[in-house]
Design an enzyme around this catalytic site. Structure first.
Site, PDB file in Angstrom:
ATOM      1  N   ARG A 189       0.867  -1.372  -0.490  1.00 48.91           N
ATOM      2  CA  ARG A 189      -0.196  -0.114   0.135  1.00 48.91           C
ATOM      3  C   ARG A 189       1.204   1.472   0.271  1.00 48.91           C
ATOM      4  O   ARG A 189       0.474   2.729  -0.208  1.00 48.91           O
ATOM      5  CB  ARG A 189      -1.055   0.091   1.115  1.00 48.91           C
ATOM      6  CG  ARG A 189      -2.122  -0.019   0.616  1.00 48.91           C
ATOM      7  CD  ARG A 189      -2.715  -0.232   2.083  1.00 48.91           C
ATOM      8  NE  ARG A 189      -4.327  -1.064   2.018  1.00 48.91           N
ATOM      9  CZ  ARG A 189      -4.509  -1.862   3.259  1.00 48.91           C
ATOM     10  NH1 ARG A 189      -3.816  -1.344   4.460  1.00 48.91           N
ATOM     11  NH2 ARG A 189      -5.889  -2.469   2.871  1.00 48.91           N
ATOM     12  N   LYS A 217      -2.922 -20.442   2.018  1.00 48.65           N
ATOM     13  CA  LYS A 217      -4.815 -20.789   2.683  1.00 48.65           C
ATOM     14  C   LYS A 217      -4.510 -20.240   3.686  1.00 48.65           C
ATOM     15  O   LYS A 217      -3.824 -19.151   4.180  1.00 48.65           O
ATOM     16  CB  LYS A 217      -4.472 -22.289   2.661  1.00 48.65           C
ATOM     17  CG  LYS A 217      -2.604 -22.385   3.106  1.00 48.65           C
ATOM     18  CD  LYS A 217      -2.873 -23.308   5.020  1.00 48.65           C
ATOM     19  CE  LYS A 217      -2.915 -22.411   5.977  1.00 48.65           C
ATOM     20  NZ  LYS A 217      -2.560 -22.320   7.118  1.00 48.65           N
ATOM     21  N   HIS A 274       2.280 -24.972   2.695  1.00 46.09           N
ATOM     22  CA  HIS A 274       3.800 -25.121   2.098  1.00 46.09           C
ATOM     23  C   HIS A 274       4.205 -26.323   2.534  1.00 46.09           C
ATOM     24  O   HIS A 274       5.048 -26.997   2.900  1.00 46.09           O
ATOM     25  CB  HIS A 274       3.976 -23.647   2.430  1.00 46.09           C
ATOM     26  CG  HIS A 274       4.215 -24.000   4.259  1.00 46.09           C
ATOM     27  ND1 HIS A 274       3.016 -23.775   5.186  1.00 46.09           N
ATOM     28  CD2 HIS A 274       5.197 -24.220   5.224  1.00 46.09           C
ATOM     29  CE1 HIS A 274       3.661 -23.080   6.842  1.00 46.09           C
ATOM     30  NE2 HIS A 274       4.695 -24.085   6.348  1.00 46.09           N
ATOM     31  N   LYS A 306       7.425 -29.371   1.636  1.00 47.52           N
ATOM     32  CA  LYS A 306       8.351 -29.602   2.631  1.00 47.52           C
ATOM     33  C   LYS A 306       8.876 -31.307   2.486  1.00 47.52           C
ATOM     34  O   LYS A 306       8.767 -31.848   1.977  1.00 47.52           O
ATOM     35  CB  LYS A 306       7.888 -29.652   4.208  1.00 47.52           C
ATOM     36  CG  LYS A 306       7.556 -28.910   5.312  1.00 47.52           C
ATOM     37  CD  LYS A 306       6.900 -28.953   5.859  1.00 47.52           C
ATOM     38  CE  LYS A 306       6.264 -27.611   7.290  1.00 47.52           C
ATOM     39  NZ  LYS A 306       7.089 -27.203   8.016  1.00 47.52           N
ATOM     40  N   GLU A 363       3.443 -26.661  17.759  1.00 46.47           N
ATOM     41  CA  GLU A 363       4.661 -25.813  17.765  1.00 46.47           C
ATOM     42  C   GLU A 363       4.315 -25.189  19.161  1.00 46.47           C
ATOM     43  O   GLU A 363       3.356 -24.901  19.859  1.00 46.47           O
ATOM     44  CB  GLU A 363       3.356 -24.659  16.697  1.00 46.47           C
ATOM     45  CG  GLU A 363       3.159 -24.740  15.778  1.00 46.47           C
ATOM     46  CD  GLU A 363       2.306 -23.655  14.541  1.00 46.47           C
ATOM     47  OE1 GLU A 363       3.347 -23.369  14.396  1.00 46.47           O
ATOM     48  OE2 GLU A 363       1.161 -23.596  14.990  1.00 46.47           O
ATOM     49  N   ASP A 411      -7.043 -23.290  10.305  1.00 45.12           N
ATOM     50  CA  ASP A 411      -5.869 -22.283  10.222  1.00 45.12           C
ATOM     51  C   ASP A 411      -4.240 -23.840   9.846  1.00 45.12           C
ATOM     52  O   ASP A 411      -3.483 -24.041   9.187  1.00 45.12           O
ATOM     53  CB  ASP A 411      -4.831 -21.753  11.669  1.00 45.12           C
ATOM     54  CG  ASP A 411      -4.022 -21.246  11.106  1.00 45.12           C
ATOM     55  OD1 ASP A 411      -3.014 -21.264   9.823  1.00 45.12           O
ATOM     56  OD2 ASP A 411      -2.981 -21.516  12.297  1.00 45.12           O
ATOM     57  N   HIS A 442      -2.631 -28.408   5.731  1.00 43.27           N
ATOM     58  CA  HIS A 442      -1.599 -28.848   5.914  1.00 43.27           C
ATOM     59  C   HIS A 442      -1.680 -30.013   6.573  1.00 43.27           C
ATOM     60  O   HIS A 442      -1.592 -31.485   6.231  1.00 43.27           O
ATOM     61  CB  HIS A 442      -0.644 -28.014   7.073  1.00 43.27           C
ATOM     62  CG  HIS A 442      -0.650 -26.778   6.937  1.00 43.27           C
ATOM     63  ND1 HIS A 442      -0.404 -26.362   5.748  1.00 43.27           N
ATOM     64  CD2 HIS A 442      -0.268 -25.644   8.066  1.00 43.27           C
ATOM     65  CE1 HIS A 442       0.192 -25.130   5.975  1.00 43.27           C
ATOM     66  NE2 HIS A 442       0.159 -24.629   6.802  1.00 43.27           N
ATOM     67  N   LYS A 492      -1.239 -25.050  19.902  1.00 42.10           N
ATOM     68  CA  LYS A 492       0.720 -24.087  19.872  1.00 42.10           C
ATOM     69  C   LYS A 492       0.673 -23.822  21.358  1.00 42.10           C
ATOM     70  O   LYS A 492      -0.361 -24.381  22.478  1.00 42.10           O
ATOM     71  CB  LYS A 492      -0.605 -22.409  19.753  1.00 42.10           C
ATOM     72  CG  LYS A 492      -1.100 -22.562  18.226  1.00 42.10           C
ATOM     73  CD  LYS A 492      -0.448 -20.569  17.575  1.00 42.10           C
ATOM     74  CE  LYS A 492      -0.801 -20.262  15.892  1.00 42.10           C
ATOM     75  NZ  LYS A 492       0.410 -20.909  15.476  1.00 42.10           N
TER      76      LYS A 492
END
Ligand code: BG6
Length: 494
Positions: A58, A153, A183, A187, A221, A240, A245, A344
């Site tokens: 932007r 995604k 992604h 891997k 994570e 998410d 994934h 998480k």
């Protein structure tokens, strides 16, 4: 990359001619993943000749100012391979001020691209609510040699939003021009998984309901929500992490062998799995556990509760953890429990796929400790890319006792060449026009259908996430859920 000598990587040939427009160049994803990947590719000499990389955002930013900022954050992140990013990227880089959705956006984009090399890749590192603005700016060019679009995604927040996005996309482009990125498919370990299954004779015949007791996939994570509350509050762990994934990994582990490695062959087989997933029960004997992290300690450091994170509502009901039991309802897999889990603020960052085999039909030996563990194949995705096969071996001595021992294959130590980060690998595939590690529209539809059903059931039954302490492996109900499937989560078994 994981190692410091890119010049030894002979599996990557430079690409000469393209324009790569990174939309959302000042965003979090661009900074953490895409720009470092571009920097590594530039440093290792991957871009040559008539290549152009346009950073669109932007605000108006001079290219040298932008690259100096890139240099700073690569250094701050301790990124060794990005050390010489600035001089390596400079010959290819430009910036473009682009306020998507504002009057004159299309003219500004066209002016930035005028006469540039083709194909032109538009990488939408943007919230999916802004995809339409970008697509509106694109001319209808149905030729993958000239125009490609990369979509991050999650595509929308549910099936209906995703269908809306796809309507805009298909109004301008052919399916062969669309790269829906996940992604995890970039891997190295996920590609090794395909090689393990389809390039070797010894595993494939055993991957059936006759031999497999259960499968579990974990992506844990240690990080919390970090700076992404704006996105995460309306996403949560299911959208998410599960929605793409983990479902993609599951599809690769359980799909039938494709007739070739061509994009559509692979996608056809993954799609059959995605369409045959059993929706977990929310009530009765629950097959799903969702949680939200409270305060606690991770790696010895105190960390706040999710509700106390910047940008998170104090009465948020967003899940930061989920585990559930599903099943791939096909002849090959029916009845085999499949346990999926992500969260998480777990004690450590790791991702793995565990295939637990059934015990031998008649035990002749005595198990050490009185418990049978059976054979177990563990595909570690991170932090290390390695494979472990647990076999039962006789312990020395007179007694006929067996104990699990592991055959260990660390891929980095085996090849001793650098492994490209997932984004680097996927960017090179986009530039070469290779679609097999990207999702087809019908896969995304099937993924959303499954996830929407789970979320609707949770809502209908008023299910809200249970708290868990940061630095633990989630709510204890998840252990009970796994036990009901005859399983223990893999960290309990280590
Ligand atoms: C992203 C999610 O897709 O994957 C993040 O949006 C998550 O929430 C990340 O942290 C994990 O990726 P990786 O490669 O670090 O395991």
């Amino acid at each position: 990359m994981n190692a410091s000598n890119p010049s030894k990587d002979q599996n990557f040939c430079p690409v000469g001619q393209f324009t790569f427009v990174l939309h959302g160049a000042s965003g979090d994803l661009a900074k953490r993943k895409i720009i470092p990947a571009l920097a590594h590719l530039a440093v290792s000499g991957y871009f040559t000749g008539d290549a152009q990389v346009v950073f669109a955002q932007r605000e108006a930013v001079d290219v040298d100012v932008f690259l100096a900022e890139v240099d700073r954050f690569l250094k701050a992140a301790g990124d060794e391979n990005g050390r010489n990013a600035l001089p390596a990227l400079r010959p290819f880089a430009s910036t473009c001020q682009l306020n998507l959705g504002a009057p004159g956006d299309k003219a500004a984009l066209n002016a930035a691209l005028k006469g540039g090399p083709e194909p032109v890749v538009h990488y939408a590192a943007l919230p999916s609510a802004r995809f339409k603005n970008l697509i509106d700016c694109l001319d209808e060019i149905r030729d993958p040699a000239r125009l490609r679009l990369v979509l991050e995604k999650p595509l929308g927040r549910n099936g209906a939003e995703s269908a809306e996005i796809e309507k805009w996309v298909s109004g301008k482009l052919d399916e062969s021009q669309v790269y829906r990125i996940d992604h995890y498919l970039g891997k190295q370990a996920v590609q090794n998984l395909m090689a393990l299954r389809l390039g070797n004779r010894i595993f494939e015949p055993l991957l059936t309901r006759e031999h497999v007791a259960h499968i579990q996939i974990t992506v844990a994570e240690d990080l919390g929500v970090e700076e992404r509350a704006g996105f995460y509050e309306s996403a949560g762990a299911i959208r998410d992490m599960i929605q793409s994934h983990i479902l993609q990994m599951l599809a690769i582990v359980t799909m039938e062998p494709p007739v070739s490695l061509e994009a559509d062959s692979l996608r056809d087989e993954k799609l059959k799995v995605l369409r045959s997933l059993k929706v977990p029960a929310v009530v009765g004997t629950p097959e799903i556990v969702a949680g939200q992290y409270g305060e606690g300690y991770v790696r010895g450091q105190p960390v706040p509760a999710y509700k106390a994170e910047k940008g998170v509502s104090p009465d948020s009901t967003t899940e930061t953890y989920v585990s559930f039991r599903t099943e791939v309802q096909t002849w090959r897999w029916a009845g085999v429990p499949i346990l999926l889990r992500t969260g998480k603020r777990m004690p450590k960052r790791f991702a793995e796929i565990v295939i637990q085999f059934r015990d031998v039909p008649k035990p002749l030996f005595e198990p050490v400790g009185g418990m049978w563990t059976g054979n177990r194949l563990v595909i570690h995705l991170q932090p290390q890319d390695k494979l472990e096969l647990f076999l039962l071996a006789k312990t020395p001595g007179e007694r006929e006792r067996l104990k699990p021992v592991s055959l260990d294959l660390d891929f980095f130590n085996t090849w001793r060449i650098p492994v490209r980060d997932a984004y680097e690998r996927l960017i090179t595939d986009i530039l070469r026009g290779r679609l097999n590690l990207f999702l087809r529209r019908d896969e995304v539809v099937a993924q959303w259908k499954f996830v929407d059903q789970i979320q609707n059931d949770m809502k209908r039954h008023g299910y809200t996430p249970v708290p868990y302490t940061s630095g633990t492996y989630g709510p204890s109900a998840a252990t009970a859920m796994a036990l009901r499937a005859g399983a223990t989560w893999s960290e309990d078994a280590q």
